[in-house]
Design an enzyme around this catalytic site. Structure first.
Site, PDB file in Angstrom:
ATOM      1  N   THR A  25       0.818  -1.214   0.000  1.00 58.91           N
ATOM      2  CA  THR A  25       0.000   0.000   0.000  1.00 58.91           C
ATOM      3  C   THR A  25       0.849   1.260   0.000  1.00 58.91           C
ATOM      4  O   THR A  25       0.471   2.274  -0.593  1.00 58.91           O
ATOM      5  CB  THR A  25      -0.927  -0.002   1.237  1.00 58.91           C
ATOM      6  N   SER A  55       0.966  -7.282  -1.191  1.00 58.56           N
ATOM      7  CA  SER A  55       1.514  -8.444  -0.490  1.00 58.56           C
ATOM      8  C   SER A  55       0.566  -9.631  -0.423  1.00 58.56           C
ATOM      9  O   SER A  55       0.988 -10.726  -0.064  1.00 58.56           O
ATOM     10  CB  SER A  55       1.963  -8.054   0.928  1.00 58.56           C
ATOM     11  N   THR A  96       1.004  -4.611   4.282  1.00 54.57           N
ATOM     12  CA  THR A  96       0.701  -5.032   5.652  1.00 54.57           C
ATOM     13  C   THR A  96       0.022  -6.388   5.722  1.00 54.57           C
ATOM     14  O   THR A  96       0.089  -7.068   6.751  1.00 54.57           O
ATOM     15  CB  THR A  96      -0.203  -4.002   6.347  1.00 54.57           C
ATOM     16  N   ASP A  97      -0.625  -6.828   4.643  1.00 60.97           N
ATOM     17  CA  ASP A  97      -1.417  -8.064   4.703  1.00 60.97           C
ATOM     18  C   ASP A  97      -0.595  -9.272   5.120  1.00 60.97           C
ATOM     19  O   ASP A  97      -1.069 -10.123   5.884  1.00 60.97           O
ATOM     20  CB  ASP A  97      -2.068  -8.348   3.341  1.00 60.97           C
TER      21      ASP A  97
END
Length: 322
Positions: free
Chosen positions: A12, A51, A84-85
Site C-alpha cells: 500500500t 503483499s 501489511t497483509d
C-alpha cells in the site's frame, strides 16, 4: 552519518488509486522522501506487488536481497517497504535466517500514497532513522509501524484499517520526538540454514477446525499431495475428534502436521483429550506453542525445504517454538 538500504517490494505504501481499487505503482525511489534525513539512503526494488500476491518464491528473493545488504560493510541497517497483509509472514521468515547485528525493519502503510491521510511517508522516515541508529543494533528483524517497533516473531496484523495495526511481538523500541528509544531485546533463537530452492514450490495448507467441521478437507489435501499441514484448532489447540485420525494418517505417511490455535494469545497446551491437544499431539502433530498459525506455517516450510529426517525436523521445530 549512517547508511541505510531500502528494499522495495510494493504494498500500500507504493500504491495509488486505479480503476477497481489501489494498486502498486511507485518504485522504492518514488516512495522515498529524504527531506530532513541525516542518513545516506540507497534503494532497490526486489518485488512490485501487493503483499496478498506474495509467494514462497518471493520470500527467497527478499531474503537474498537482505543477506546481500547486511553483508555489505558500508550498510548499517536495512528497511523493507512491504504490504501489511502478509508482513508478519515475511518478517518472521527473515528472522528465522537473520544472523547479523544490523537491524532489518519492515514498514509500510495502511493508506495509499495518493490519499491525503497516507501514513506511509512518516512510517518510512521513522524506519530509516531507526535502522541507521545505534539503538536498534542487535534488535534483529522488526516491524516498524506508527512509532512502534515490534519483534517480527509473534507480531501480527490485528486491524484491517487502523494505522496502529501491528501487535503481539515484543515491543523493542518506540520513536517519539525524533528519537528512537530502545525498550527491550528480543529472545534470540539459532539462525536456521538457508532454505533450499524447494521452498519455493512447497504446498502447506492451513486446515481450520471449528464447530461442525470434519476432516474432509484435511483428507482432500492429503490426496491432492501436500508437503505439510497446519491444523488450526480452537482454544488451547483442540478440534472435533474426526481430526485425530486424519493427523495420524498424515504423520504415518511422512507428512508433518503442526497444531496451532485460532486464539490470538496464549500457547497450544495439552489439556483436553477426545480430540483435544492431548489427542492430537499424541497422534503425531507438532505443537506451534506460542507461534500463530501463519508464522508456524513459515517455520514448517523452512524446515521441510531442508529435507530433514523426521526426528531432526521435530527437534528443530521444537527448538524454534520453545
Amino acid at each position: 552519518m549512517s547508511n541505510v538500504h531500502v528494499i522495495g517490494t510494493g504494498g500500500t505504501i507504493a500504491s495509488r488509486a486505479d480503476v477497481g481499487g489501489s494498486v502498486v505503482a511507485d518504485s522504492a525511489d518514488e516512495v522515498l522522501d529524504t527531506t530532513g534525513l541525516d542518513t545516506t539512503v540507497t534503494t532497490e526494488d526486489v518485488l512490485h506487488i501487493n503483499s496478498f500476491h506474495l509467494t514462497f518464491a518471493d520470500l527467497l528473493k527478499v531474503r537474498a536481497a537482505v543477506a546481500q545488504a547486511t553483508q555489505d560493510p558500508n550498510i548499517d541497517g536495512v528497511v523493507i517497504t512491504h504490504g501489511t497483509d502478509t508482513m508478519e509472514e515475511t518478517g518472521f521468515f527473515l528472522s528465522l535466517l537473520h544472523d547479523s547485528e544490523k537491524p532489518v525493519v519492515l514498514t509500510g502503510a495502511q493508506y495509499a500514497a495518493d490519499l491525503p491521510n497516507t501514513d506511509g511517508p512518516e512510517n518510512l522516515r521513522q524506519a530509516i532513522l531507526a535502522a541507521g541508529s545505534a539503538e536498534l543494533r542487535g534488535a534483529g528483524v522488526v516491524v516498524g509501524f506508527n512509532s512502534q517497533f515490534h519483534a517480527a516473531r509473534g507480531t501480527r496484523k490485528h486491524h484491517t484499517l487502523a494505522t496502529s495495526t501491528f501487535w503481539g511481538g515484543t515491543l523493542i523500541a518506540e520513536f517519539y520526538h525524533h528519537q528512537v528509544t530502545r525498550l527491550a531485546s528480543p529472545v534470540t533463537y539459532p539462525a536456521l540454514d538457508e532454505p533450499t530452492d524447494r521452498f519455493a514450490d512447497l504446498n502447506i495448507p492451513v486446515i481450520d477446525a471449528a464447530p461442525s467441521t470434519d476432516a474432509t478437507l484435511f483428507y482432500a489435501a492429503l490426496e491432492h499431495g501436500v508437503d505439510g499441514v497446519v491444523l488450526q484448532g480452537v482454544g488451547a489447540g483442540n478440534a472435533p475428534p474426526a481430526f485425530t485420525q486424519a493427523v495420524k494418517t498424515a504423520v504415518d505417511a511422512g507428512i508433518p502436521v503442526v497444531l496451532s490455535t485460532r486464539v490470538p494469545s496464549g500457547p497450544v497446551a495439552p489439556i483436553y483429550g477426545n480430540g483435544g491437544a492431548v489427542t492430537l499431539l499424541g497422534a503425531g502433530a507438532m505443537s506451534a506453542h506460542q507461534l500463530n498459525t501463519y508464522q508456524a506455517r513459515i517455520l514448517l516450510g523452512v524446515l521441510v525445504a531442508q529435507a530433514l529426517p523426521d526426528e531432526a525436523l521435530r527437534a528443530q521445530f521444537a527448538n524454534q517454538t520453545r
